[in-house]
Design a protein around this motif. Structure first.
Motif, PDB file in Angstrom:
ATOM      1  N   MET A 113       6.105  -1.419   2.948  1.00 19.11           N
ATOM      2  CA  MET A 113       5.807  -0.631   4.323  1.00 19.11           C
ATOM      3  C   MET A 113       3.834  -0.433   4.495  1.00 19.11           C
ATOM      4  O   MET A 113       2.564  -0.937   3.973  1.00 19.11           O
ATOM      5  CB  MET A 113       5.589   0.611   3.216  1.00 19.11           C
ATOM      6  N   ILE A 114       3.579   0.157   5.374  1.00 19.43           N
ATOM      7  CA  ILE A 114       1.913   0.331   5.862  1.00 19.43           C
ATOM      8  C   ILE A 114       1.334   0.532   5.385  1.00 19.43           C
ATOM      9  O   ILE A 114      -0.175  -0.386   4.594  1.00 19.43           O
ATOM     10  CB  ILE A 114       1.654   0.379   7.076  1.00 19.43           C
ATOM     11  N   ILE A 115       1.434   1.823   4.064  1.00 16.45           N
ATOM     12  CA  ILE A 115       0.435   1.908   3.612  1.00 16.45           C
ATOM     13  C   ILE A 115       0.036   1.192   2.173  1.00 16.45           C
ATOM     14  O   ILE A 115      -1.316   1.512   2.084  1.00 16.45           O
ATOM     15  CB  ILE A 115       1.125   3.678   2.560  1.00 16.45           C
ATOM     16  N   ASN A 116       0.513   0.590   2.172  1.00 16.85           N
ATOM     17  CA  ASN A 116       0.477  -0.788   0.952  1.00 16.85           C
ATOM     18  C   ASN A 116      -0.209  -1.696   1.371  1.00 16.85           C
ATOM     19  O   ASN A 116      -0.746  -2.297   0.626  1.00 16.85           O
ATOM     20  CB  ASN A 116       2.164  -1.330   0.423  1.00 16.85           C
ATOM     21  N   CYS A 117       0.106  -2.226   2.651  1.00 19.64           N
ATOM     22  CA  CYS A 117      -1.013  -2.642   3.140  1.00 19.64           C
ATOM     23  C   CYS A 117      -2.816  -2.778   3.545  1.00 19.64           C
ATOM     24  O   CYS A 117      -3.225  -3.191   2.786  1.00 19.64           O
ATOM     25  CB  CYS A 117       0.088  -3.386   5.045  1.00 19.64           C
ATOM     26  N   PHE A 118      -2.638  -1.069   3.808  1.00 19.79           N
ATOM     27  CA  PHE A 118      -3.929  -0.146   3.777  1.00 19.79           C
ATOM     28  C   PHE A 118      -4.776  -0.463   2.330  1.00 19.79           C
ATOM     29  O   PHE A 118      -5.942  -0.651   2.027  1.00 19.79           O
ATOM     30  CB  PHE A 118      -3.547   0.582   4.903  1.00 19.79           C
ATOM     31  N   LYS A 119      -3.547  -0.340   1.892  1.00 18.51           N
ATOM     32  CA  LYS A 119      -4.276   0.205   0.313  1.00 18.51           C
ATOM     33  C   LYS A 119      -4.696  -0.926  -0.380  1.00 18.51           C
ATOM     34  O   LYS A 119      -5.329  -1.327  -1.143  1.00 18.51           O
ATOM     35  CB  LYS A 119      -3.225   1.388  -0.504  1.00 18.51           C
ATOM     36  N   LYS A 120      -3.814  -2.176   0.271  1.00 22.46           N
ATOM     37  CA  LYS A 120      -4.275  -3.056  -0.122  1.00 22.46           C
ATOM     38  C   LYS A 120      -5.781  -4.136   0.206  1.00 22.46           C
ATOM     39  O   LYS A 120      -6.514  -4.144  -0.563  1.00 22.46           O
ATOM     40  CB  LYS A 120      -3.178  -4.695  -0.056  1.00 22.46           C
ATOM     41  N   GLU A 121      -5.650  -3.999   1.512  1.00 22.57           N
ATOM     42  CA  GLU A 121      -7.003  -4.080   2.304  1.00 22.57           C
ATOM     43  C   GLU A 121      -8.401  -3.218   1.500  1.00 22.57           C
ATOM     44  O   GLU A 121      -9.308  -3.730   1.395  1.00 22.57           O
ATOM     45  CB  GLU A 121      -6.923  -4.263   3.653  1.00 22.57           C
ATOM     46  N   LEU A 122      -7.297  -2.017   1.950  1.00 23.53           N
ATOM     47  CA  LEU A 122      -9.457  -1.156   1.861  1.00 23.53           C
ATOM     48  C   LEU A 122      -9.635  -0.423   0.029  1.00 23.53           C
ATOM     49  O   LEU A 122     -10.641  -0.140  -0.395  1.00 23.53           O
ATOM     50  CB  LEU A 122      -8.778   0.525   2.320  1.00 23.53           C
ATOM     51  N   GLY A 123      -8.446  -0.406  -0.337  1.00 20.53           N
ATOM     52  CA  GLY A 123      -8.351  -0.263  -1.921  1.00 20.53           C
ATOM     53  C   GLY A 123      -7.454   0.975  -1.928  1.00 20.53           C
ATOM     54  O   GLY A 123      -7.498   1.849  -1.056  1.00 20.53           O
ATOM     55  N   GLU A 124      -7.017   1.462  -2.617  1.00 16.65           N
ATOM     56  CA  GLU A 124      -6.050   3.093  -3.182  1.00 16.65           C
ATOM     57  C   GLU A 124      -6.909   4.064  -3.141  1.00 16.65           C
ATOM     58  O   GLU A 124      -6.262   5.083  -1.997  1.00 16.65           O
ATOM     59  CB  GLU A 124      -5.567   2.666  -4.287  1.00 16.65           C
ATOM     60  N   GLU A 125      -7.786   4.338  -3.097  1.00 14.71           N
ATOM     61  CA  GLU A 125      -8.669   5.536  -3.194  1.00 14.71           C
ATOM     62  C   GLU A 125      -9.136   5.891  -1.246  1.00 14.71           C
ATOM     63  O   GLU A 125      -9.630   7.000  -1.362  1.00 14.71           O
ATOM     64  CB  GLU A 125      -9.352   5.455  -4.223  1.00 14.71           C
ATOM     65  N   PHE A 126      -8.559   5.042  -0.658  1.00  7.54           N
ATOM     66  CA  PHE A 126      -8.929   5.037   0.624  1.00  7.54           C
ATOM     67  C   PHE A 126      -8.860   5.225   1.831  1.00  7.54           C
ATOM     68  O   PHE A 126      -8.394   4.885   3.126  1.00  7.54           O
ATOM     69  CB  PHE A 126     -10.643   4.019   0.533  1.00  7.54           C
ATOM     70  N   VAL A 127      -7.158   4.800   0.983  1.00  5.67           N
ATOM     71  CA  VAL A 127      -5.880   5.532   1.938  1.00  5.67           C
ATOM     72  C   VAL A 127      -5.212   6.544   1.523  1.00  5.67           C
ATOM     73  O   VAL A 127      -4.335   6.712  -0.275  1.00  5.67           O
ATOM     74  CB  VAL A 127      -4.867   4.285   1.631  1.00  5.67           C
ATOM     75  N   SER A 128      -4.590   7.344   2.357  1.00  6.36           N
ATOM     76  CA  SER A 128      -3.317   8.741   1.678  1.00  6.36           C
ATOM     77  C   SER A 128      -2.541   9.028   2.519  1.00  6.36           C
ATOM     78  O   SER A 128      -2.725   8.741   3.888  1.00  6.36           O
ATOM     79  CB  SER A 128      -4.568   9.629   2.026  1.00  6.36           C
ATOM     80  N   ASP A 129      -1.450   8.505   1.966  1.00  6.23           N
ATOM     81  CA  ASP A 129      -0.602  10.118   2.938  1.00  6.23           C
ATOM     82  C   ASP A 129       0.620  10.809   2.622  1.00  6.23           C
ATOM     83  O   ASP A 129       1.328  11.914   3.146  1.00  6.23           O
ATOM     84  CB  ASP A 129       0.929   9.136   3.307  1.00  6.23           C
ATOM     85  N   HIS A 130      -0.691  12.041   1.975  1.00  7.53           N
ATOM     86  CA  HIS A 130      -0.259  12.715   0.369  1.00  7.53           C
ATOM     87  C   HIS A 130      -0.440  13.952   2.584  1.00  7.53           C
ATOM     88  O   HIS A 130      -1.336  13.899   3.214  1.00  7.53           O
ATOM     89  CB  HIS A 130      -1.530  13.317   0.186  1.00  7.53           C
ATOM     90  N   GLU A 131       0.566  15.291   2.090  1.00 14.98           N
ATOM     91  CA  GLU A 131       1.148  16.700   3.052  1.00 14.98           C
ATOM     92  C   GLU A 131      -0.499  16.983   3.168  1.00 14.98           C
ATOM     93  O   GLU A 131      -1.113  17.280   4.587  1.00 14.98           O
ATOM     94  CB  GLU A 131       1.508  16.581   3.023  1.00 14.98           C
ATOM     95  N   HIS A 132      -1.389  17.503   1.558  1.00 14.04           N
ATOM     96  CA  HIS A 132      -2.951  18.222   1.966  1.00 14.04           C
ATOM     97  C   HIS A 132      -4.214  17.201   3.049  1.00 14.04           C
ATOM     98  O   HIS A 132      -4.545  17.616   4.146  1.00 14.04           O
ATOM     99  CB  HIS A 132      -3.770  18.703   0.806  1.00 14.04           C
ATOM    100  N   ASN A 133      -3.717  15.763   2.801  1.00 13.49           N
ATOM    101  CA  ASN A 133      -5.362  14.623   3.723  1.00 13.49           C
ATOM    102  C   ASN A 133      -4.287  14.943   5.003  1.00 13.49           C
ATOM    103  O   ASN A 133      -5.121  14.894   6.522  1.00 13.49           O
ATOM    104  CB  ASN A 133      -5.287  13.212   3.710  1.00 13.49           C
ATOM    105  N   THR A 134      -3.516  14.726   5.529  1.00 10.52           N
ATOM    106  CA  THR A 134      -2.180  14.097   7.002  1.00 10.52           C
ATOM    107  C   THR A 134      -2.856  15.417   7.523  1.00 10.52           C
ATOM    108  O   THR A 134      -2.877  16.134   8.751  1.00 10.52           O
ATOM    109  CB  THR A 134      -1.058  13.513   6.701  1.00 10.52           C
ATOM    110  N   LEU A 135      -2.243  16.965   6.681  1.00 11.07           N
ATOM    111  CA  LEU A 135      -2.468  18.013   7.667  1.00 11.07           C
ATOM    112  C   LEU A 135      -3.787  18.547   7.984  1.00 11.07           C
ATOM    113  O   LEU A 135      -4.196  18.930   9.196  1.00 11.07           O
ATOM    114  CB  LEU A 135      -1.854  19.463   6.871  1.00 11.07           C
ATOM    115  N   ALA A 136      -4.784  18.159   7.085  1.00 11.48           N
ATOM    116  CA  ALA A 136      -6.572  18.380   7.242  1.00 11.48           C
ATOM    117  C   ALA A 136      -7.274  17.229   8.260  1.00 11.48           C
ATOM    118  O   ALA A 136      -7.703  17.772   9.286  1.00 11.48           O
ATOM    119  CB  ALA A 136      -7.268  17.766   6.457  1.00 11.48           C
ATOM    120  N   TYR A 137      -5.861  15.593   8.728  1.00  9.72           N
ATOM    121  CA  TYR A 137      -6.572  15.422  10.166  1.00  9.72           C
ATOM    122  C   TYR A 137      -5.613  15.202  10.973  1.00  9.72           C
ATOM    123  O   TYR A 137      -6.322  14.308  11.965  1.00  9.72           O
ATOM    124  CB  TYR A 137      -6.524  14.024   9.387  1.00  9.72           C
TER     125      TYR A 137
END
Length: 64
Positions: free
Chosen positions: A1-25
């Motif tokens: 899954m793409i999100i896991n690749c980004f979490k591994k590269e950037l760190g889990e705290e710097f990646v989100s797919d939570h609705e409150h974040n995706t709506l805000a951006y």
């Protein structure tokens, strides 16, 4: 899954797919609504570089 690749590269705290974040951006100053599935907050120029390389390598395999 793409999100896991980004979490591994950037760190889990710097990646989100939570609705409150995706709506805000999902809009910018033009107020045109977009479709945002993943948010990444890169912490350095190297992080940005790695994101760009990842997308270039994987754009044929996924719809970004």
């Amino acid at each position: 899954m793409i999100i896991n690749c980004f979490k591994k590269e950037l760190g889990e705290e710097f990646v989100s797919d939570h609705e409150h974040n995706t709506l805000a951006y999902s809009t910018d100053a033009s107020q045109v609504k977009g479709n945002t599935n993943l948010i990444a907050w890169p912490g350095s120029a190297k992080d940005i570089h790695n994101i760009i390389l990842f997308v270039k390598r994987n754009k044929q395999n996924h719809s970004f």
